[in-house]
Design a protein around this motif. Structure first.
Motif, PDB file in Angstrom:
ATOM      1  N   PRO A 117       0.836  -1.205   0.000  1.00  0.00           N
ATOM      2  CA  PRO A 117       0.000   0.000   0.000  1.00  0.00           C
ATOM      3  C   PRO A 117       0.868   1.250   0.000  1.00  0.00           C
ATOM      4  CG  PRO A 117      -0.782  -1.561   1.612  1.00  0.00           C
ATOM      5  CD  PRO A 117       0.513  -2.100   1.093  1.00  0.00           C
ATOM      6  N   GLN A 118       0.460   2.245  -0.694  1.00  0.00           N
ATOM      7  CA  GLN A 118       1.241   3.479  -0.743  1.00  0.00           C
ATOM      8  C   GLN A 118       0.331   4.695  -0.718  1.00  0.00           C
ATOM      9  OE1 GLN A 118       2.384   5.047  -4.732  1.00  0.00           O
ATOM     10  NE2 GLN A 118       2.925   2.908  -5.068  1.00  0.00           N
ATOM     11  N   GLN A 119       0.962   5.845  -0.610  1.00  0.00           N
ATOM     12  CA  GLN A 119       0.207   7.100  -0.528  1.00  0.00           C
ATOM     13  C   GLN A 119      -0.744   7.220  -1.706  1.00  0.00           C
ATOM     14  OE1 GLN A 119       1.068  10.041   1.788  1.00  0.00           O
ATOM     15  NE2 GLN A 119      -0.991  10.548   1.099  1.00  0.00           N
ATOM     16  N   CYS A 120      -1.974   7.525  -1.364  1.00  0.00           N
ATOM     17  CA  CYS A 120      -3.022   7.592  -2.377  1.00  0.00           C
ATOM     18  C   CYS A 120      -3.757   8.919  -2.186  1.00  0.00           C
ATOM     19  CB  CYS A 120      -3.928   6.388  -2.147  1.00  0.00           C
ATOM     20  SG  CYS A 120      -5.452   6.411  -3.010  1.00  0.00           S
ATOM     21  N   TYR A 121      -4.063   9.590  -3.269  1.00  0.00           N
ATOM     22  CA  TYR A 121      -4.663  10.928  -3.166  1.00  0.00           C
ATOM     23  C   TYR A 121      -6.108  10.878  -3.675  1.00  0.00           C
ATOM     24  CZ  TYR A 121       0.171  12.145  -2.479  1.00  0.00           C
ATOM     25  OH  TYR A 121       1.447  12.205  -1.977  1.00  0.00           O
ATOM     26  N   PRO A 122      -7.068  11.193  -2.794  1.00  0.00           N
ATOM     27  CA  PRO A 122      -8.468  11.095  -3.212  1.00  0.00           C
ATOM     28  C   PRO A 122      -8.808  12.128  -4.281  1.00  0.00           C
ATOM     29  CG  PRO A 122      -8.308  12.168  -1.074  1.00  0.00           C
ATOM     30  CD  PRO A 122      -6.924  11.721  -1.430  1.00  0.00           C
TER      31      PRO A 122
ATOM     32  N   PRO B 118     -17.292   7.018  -7.661  1.00  0.00           N
ATOM     33  CA  PRO B 118     -17.914   6.187  -6.621  1.00  0.00           C
ATOM     34  C   PRO B 118     -16.925   5.903  -5.479  1.00  0.00           C
ATOM     35  CG  PRO B 118     -18.325   5.299  -8.805  1.00  0.00           C
ATOM     36  CD  PRO B 118     -17.325   6.388  -8.972  1.00  0.00           C
ATOM     37  N   PRO B 119     -17.463   5.522  -4.301  1.00  0.00           N
ATOM     38  CA  PRO B 119     -16.606   5.398  -3.110  1.00  0.00           C
ATOM     39  C   PRO B 119     -15.514   4.324  -3.202  1.00  0.00           C
ATOM     40  CG  PRO B 119     -18.883   4.745  -2.643  1.00  0.00           C
ATOM     41  CD  PRO B 119     -18.880   5.360  -3.983  1.00  0.00           C
ATOM     42  N   HIS B 120     -15.678   3.332  -4.085  1.00  0.00           N
ATOM     43  CA  HIS B 120     -14.617   2.313  -4.149  1.00  0.00           C
ATOM     44  C   HIS B 120     -13.377   2.814  -4.886  1.00  0.00           C
ATOM     45  CE1 HIS B 120     -17.922   1.406  -7.007  1.00  0.00           C
ATOM     46  NE2 HIS B 120     -16.944   1.493  -7.884  1.00  0.00           N
ATOM     47  N   TYR B 121     -13.457   4.003  -5.456  1.00  0.00           N
ATOM     48  CA  TYR B 121     -12.232   4.625  -5.990  1.00  0.00           C
ATOM     49  C   TYR B 121     -11.519   5.259  -4.793  1.00  0.00           C
ATOM     50  CZ  TYR B 121     -13.431   4.080 -10.889  1.00  0.00           C
ATOM     51  OH  TYR B 121     -13.707   3.549 -12.127  1.00  0.00           O
ATOM     52  N   GLN B 122     -10.422   4.659  -4.385  1.00  0.00           N
ATOM     53  CA  GLN B 122      -9.745   5.173  -3.195  1.00  0.00           C
ATOM     54  C   GLN B 122      -8.911   6.412  -3.512  1.00  0.00           C
ATOM     55  OE1 GLN B 122      -7.778   1.875  -1.191  1.00  0.00           O
ATOM     56  NE2 GLN B 122      -9.759   1.366  -0.283  1.00  0.00           N
ATOM     57  N   GLY B 123      -8.568   6.606  -4.762  1.00  0.00           N
ATOM     58  CA  GLY B 123      -7.807   7.789  -5.137  1.00  0.00           C
ATOM     59  C   GLY B 123      -6.860   7.498  -6.270  1.00  0.00           C
ATOM     60  N   LEU B 124      -5.853   8.362  -6.395  1.00  0.00           N
ATOM     61  CA  LEU B 124      -4.849   8.213  -7.449  1.00  0.00           C
ATOM     62  C   LEU B 124      -3.499   7.891  -6.823  1.00  0.00           C
ATOM     63  CD1 LEU B 124      -5.862  11.325  -9.555  1.00  0.00           C
ATOM     64  CD2 LEU B 124      -5.859   8.995 -10.436  1.00  0.00           C
ATOM     65  N   ILE B 125      -2.778   6.985  -7.433  1.00  0.00           N
ATOM     66  CA  ILE B 125      -1.397   6.726  -7.008  1.00  0.00           C
ATOM     67  C   ILE B 125      -0.462   7.022  -8.173  1.00  0.00           C
ATOM     68  CG2 ILE B 125      -2.049   4.975  -5.305  1.00  0.00           C
ATOM     69  CD1 ILE B 125      -1.125   2.839  -7.311  1.00  0.00           C
TER      70      ILE B 125
ATOM     71  N   LEU C  78      -6.812   3.894  -8.095  1.00  0.00           N
ATOM     72  CA  LEU C  78      -6.785   2.753  -7.172  1.00  0.00           C
ATOM     73  C   LEU C  78      -8.224   2.412  -6.793  1.00  0.00           C
ATOM     74  CD1 LEU C  78      -5.248   0.733  -5.408  1.00  0.00           C
ATOM     75  CD2 LEU C  78      -5.143   2.481  -3.624  1.00  0.00           C
ATOM     76  N   VAL C  79      -8.630   1.191  -7.139  1.00  0.00           N
ATOM     77  CA  VAL C  79     -10.008   0.761  -6.890  1.00  0.00           C
ATOM     78  C   VAL C  79     -10.003  -0.395  -5.888  1.00  0.00           C
ATOM     79  CG1 VAL C  79     -12.011  -0.372  -7.955  1.00  0.00           C
ATOM     80  CG2 VAL C  79     -10.866   1.497  -9.142  1.00  0.00           C
ATOM     81  N   ASP C  80     -10.845  -0.266  -4.872  1.00  0.00           N
ATOM     82  CA  ASP C  80     -11.000  -1.352  -3.896  1.00  0.00           C
ATOM     83  C   ASP C  80     -11.890  -2.422  -4.547  1.00  0.00           C
ATOM     84  OD1 ASP C  80     -11.238  -2.899  -1.608  1.00  0.00           O
ATOM     85  OD2 ASP C  80     -12.967  -1.750  -0.900  1.00  0.00           O
ATOM     86  N   LEU C  81     -11.287  -3.558  -4.862  1.00  0.00           N
ATOM     87  CA  LEU C  81     -12.010  -4.574  -5.629  1.00  0.00           C
ATOM     88  C   LEU C  81     -13.245  -5.063  -4.875  1.00  0.00           C
ATOM     89  CD1 LEU C  81     -12.121  -6.329  -8.185  1.00  0.00           C
ATOM     90  CD2 LEU C  81     -10.797  -8.046  -6.956  1.00  0.00           C
ATOM     91  N   ALA C  82     -13.098  -5.298  -3.572  1.00  0.00           N
ATOM     92  CA  ALA C  82     -14.248  -5.780  -2.801  1.00  0.00           C
ATOM     93  C   ALA C  82     -15.388  -4.765  -2.856  1.00  0.00           C
ATOM     94  CB  ALA C  82     -13.827  -6.043  -1.352  1.00  0.00           C
ATOM     95  N   GLY C  83     -15.049  -3.504  -2.728  1.00  0.00           N
ATOM     96  CA  GLY C  83     -16.062  -2.446  -2.785  1.00  0.00           C
ATOM     97  C   GLY C  83     -16.765  -2.434  -4.122  1.00  0.00           C
TER      98      GLY C  83
ATOM     99  N   LEU D   9      -5.661  -2.403  -8.417  1.00  0.00           N
ATOM    100  CA  LEU D   9      -6.720  -2.984  -7.593  1.00  0.00           C
ATOM    101  C   LEU D   9      -6.207  -3.203  -6.188  1.00  0.00           C
ATOM    102  CD1 LEU D   9      -8.044  -5.682 -10.104  1.00  0.00           C
ATOM    103  CD2 LEU D   9      -9.036  -3.428  -9.619  1.00  0.00           C
ATOM    104  N   LYS D  10      -6.968  -2.716  -5.212  1.00  0.00           N
ATOM    105  CA  LYS D  10      -6.600  -2.982  -3.817  1.00  0.00           C
ATOM    106  C   LYS D  10      -7.265  -4.308  -3.433  1.00  0.00           C
ATOM    107  CE  LYS D  10      -6.858  -2.349   0.812  1.00  0.00           C
ATOM    108  NZ  LYS D  10      -7.796  -2.975   1.764  1.00  0.00           N
TER     109      LYS D  10
END
Lengths: 150, 558
Positions: free
Chosen positions: A29-34, A39-46, A55-60, A85-86
């Motif tokens: 995992p690394q620094q991610c910028y929202p 949609p909420p499963h997009y955690q941000g940009l890396i 960066l997309v949370d696959l489970a979400g 994919l997280k």
């Protein structure tokens, strides 16, 4: 047709696989910028070697219950997408020869349900995943906001 | 022998020949007797055939050979160069273009060349129709392209004779290494601009560190580095520039085609074809410019009879001019057609429910003309299959804004319309206003920002359901960027609302944000799949501290 080599990983207590050729790196995992508007499963940009990568949370995305784990990041081949994919954990590389059975699955995102020494594995269709993410973003577009509200 | 290593070169050179052939055909329609141009066309087809033969691309050989034969008959005087010959040659250009795409994609030919060769072989010109002179004028549809080798004013361009076609053709011979030039793969140029952009990002990072350390020596070194970087950036950008003529032949043909279909007489002028634009921008200008030109011919220019009754020449004029002023490009499309009436535009907008009558009264003539850029807005009386019914000016405006440019419309009823596109020289490195909205930062290209304002709550007026404020005697509606992006609304405990003023849907809007964080020089990175499909986002960039921000495309967002 099952790819020669698959990368196994887990998310929301389920086992998944992607064609190994579609993944270019597994990262911690690394620094991610929202960023806004997704949609909420997009955690941000890396920043992946200079490529701005979503960066997309696959489970979400799959609407499965997430787990509070640091997890891993699977970066998709940059020639195919700027997507990471997280997932919860990354397992082994599976040779196609060790697959003991395969069946189809009604979910269009799942290419096949594979019987492997590690258990049942959902082999994901990357193109379907990308198309689904794109369609979702288009449906989520701002709806002609009207001036006047602050 | 493995020829695949020469494929890229073949494609690049073939496309240059195709472009030259298409330009020469359109130019020859104006001066059919220009012997040197006929020779140049013949040589173009011949060279193309030879290259394709050496690469063993049989279909391309067949088409190019037929074109060469037809031009040989024209050269020998057996066939006059008429509209029929022009149509056949342009059809050949299109055929080869598709075949080259197949070659590029390494797939079998998808387009059968059919009876093309046979039609060229048996072509005979249609006998001239015996029509009265005054009628003949109105039946002919023609387009004249006036290539201009040097920048000139649009007014003067009408009087400039076209340069000898052979000279133009010579100038466009594919560049070779003998002339002190060298072909460079476009990927390498992209890589160079990418590296330069990363250096700009790192310079911002150094500036941030220098600010924390307060070291004069470090500040001096960074300042010097910044100057060098600016030079490097300018030089790399120059390498990426391609002349406008790389896409201009499509416009000549597009205007020619619309003129023919609509039965109008059009004089088409193009100036500034030598002006260089960022190659990344050129391709994205094709559709918007095509749309504007087709609209000008189809809706702007009147029928010959109507023009004559209005005291105008029967033949309408459409001028496409490209100019450069330091680091800005200006493209204008000017027609001498019927023009647009602001009052008619406002009435149509009210009738469609886009505006209330009260809002309509507040619009300036310029703002009224910009109503044509609102989706679904059109005042065209008839739908045509040529340019649609005004549909698409919203898409044109959005495309130009996405390139960091602006679109302006000036029009005088009965005199004509001028559409002006102002574009940055490069889309790779931009200046942007960085703002805070909720927990995220976002960047807005400064050319979309008219000004920033810190507004006291007391200055906000409520008109109906809308909140407005006065700026330069104009009531400006307020809109929360947080709301647009689906973020929690700001609170502003000190009673001051930071906002920037931009233009949306033809009128000024105040966009309220949580904080204005200042202007930054950003290296724009395109977002790949899936974010490339996200409306309202034009790309991303890295700030000096490594933080990533999305660059907003306000046209797509509002």
């Amino acid at each position: 047709m099952t790819p020669e080599r698959l990368l196994l990983f887990s998310a929301a207590r389920q086992l998944f696989a992607l064609n190994l050729q579609e993944v270019c790196e597994v990262m911690e995992p690394q620094q991610c910028y929202p960023f806004a508007g997704a949609p909420p499963h997009y955690q941000g940009l890396i920043n992946f070697h200079g490529n701005l990568t979503a960066l997309v949370d696959l489970a979400g995305y799959l609407r499965l219950p997430g787990r509070p784990l640091p997890g891993k990041i699977l970066v998709i081949d940059t020639r195919l997408a700027h997507l990471a994919l997280k997932v919860d954990a990354v397992g082994s590389i599976l040779d196609a020869a060790s697959i003991t059975g395969a069946s189809s699955h009604e979910d269009p995102l799942t290419e096949a349900l594979l019987d492997t020494p590690q258990g049942n594995v959902r082999l994901l269709r990357l193109e379907t995943l990308l198309t689904g993410l794109e369609q979702e973003l288009q449906q989520n577009a701002p709806n002609n906001a009207k001036p006047g509200g602050t | 022998m493995d020829m695949s290593q020469y494929k890229a070169l073949f494609l690049s050179e073939s496309r240059e020949y195709l472009r030259t052939i298409a330009e020469q055909v359109v130019a020859l329609e104006q001066s059919p007797g220009e012997r040197s141009a006929v020779d140049a066309l013949f040589r173009g087809a011949h060279s193309l055939k030879g290259m394709a033969a050496s690469m063993e691309y049989g279909d391309v050989v067949v088409v190019a050979h037929s074109m060469e034969d037809l031009m040989a008959r024209v050269r020998d005087g057996a066939v006059p160069f008429d509209a029929g010959v022009a149509d056949l040659l342009l059809e050949g250009v299109d055929l080869i273009d598709v075949l080259l795409q197949d070659v590029e994609q390494e797939r079998p030919s998808t387009l059968p060349t059919g009876d093309y060769a046979q039609r060229l072989a048996i072509y005979t010109p249609a006998p001239p129709k015996a029509a009265p002179a005054d009628q003949a004028e109105t039946q002919v549809s023609a387009v004249e392209a006036v290539p201009s080798p040097a920048p000139t004013t649009p007014a003067a361009a009408a009087d400039i004779a076209p340069p000898p076609a052979a000279e133009a053709e010579k100038a466009k011979e594919p560049a070779g290494e003998a002339g002190g030039t060298v072909r460079v793969k476009t990927e390498l140029l992209d890589h160079l601009i990418n590296l330069t952009g990363e250096l700009v990002t790192n310079k911002q990072r150094l500036l941030t560190i220098a600010g924390e350390l307060a070291s004069p020596a470090l500040n001096d070194a960074i300042s010097e580095t910044a100057k060098l970087l600016r030079s490097l950036h300018d030089e790399v950008m120059k390498v990426r520039l391609m002349p406008f003529e790389a896409i201009s032949d499509r416009f000549q043909r597009s205007v020619r085609s619309v003129a023919k279909k609509s039965g109008k007489e059009i004089h088409f002028e193009l100036t500034g074809r030598e002006i260089g634009l960022d190659r990344g921008m050129l391709e994205q200008l094709v559709d918007p410019l095509n749309h504007i030109l087709r609209n000008a011919v189809d809706h702007g220019i009147e029928e010959s009879g109507e023009r004559e009754r209005g005291g105008k020449p029967a033949r309408g004029t459409v001028r496409l001019a490209v100019t450069r002023d330091r680091d800005r490009i200006q493209i204008t499309v000017r027609d001498d057609g019927r023009g647009m009436e602001p009052a008619t535009m406002i009435a149509a907008a009210i009738a469609k429910g886009i505006l209330t009558p009260e809002e309509g009264e507040l619009l300036s003539p310029r703002q009224a003309l910009m109503l044509s850029c609102i989706p679904g807005f059109s005042t065209a009386k008839e739908v045509t299959d040529i340019s649609g019914r005004g549909v698409g000016m919203d898409a044109v405006n959005a495309a130009i804004q996405k390139l960091g440019g602006t679109l302006g419309i000036e029009s005088e009823p009965g005199v004509g319309t001028t559409i002006t596109l102002r574009l940055p020289l490069t889309i790779a490195i931009i200046h942007a206003l960085v703002v805070q909205v909720g927990q995220v930062k976002a960047a807005i290209p400064v050319n979309a920002v008219q000004r920033t304002v810190e507004l006291s709550r007391r200055q906000i007026e409520t008109m109906g359901k809308r909140q407005m404020f006065q700026l330069d005697d104009e009531a400006i509606p307020l809109l929360s960027l947080n709301r647009v992006l689906g973020l929690p609304l700001g609170r502003f405990p000190d009673g001051i609302l930071p906002l920037f003023v931009t233009e949306a849907r033809g009128r000024r809007v105040g966009i309220v944000v949580d904080r204005l964080l200042g202007q930054h020089e950003l290296f724009v990175k395109q977002l790949g799949r899936p974010l490339s499909k996200m409306a309202g986002v034009a790309g991303g960039a890295t700030l000096g501290d490594g933080e990533i921000v999305a660059i907003l495309d306000l046209a797509g967002l509002l």
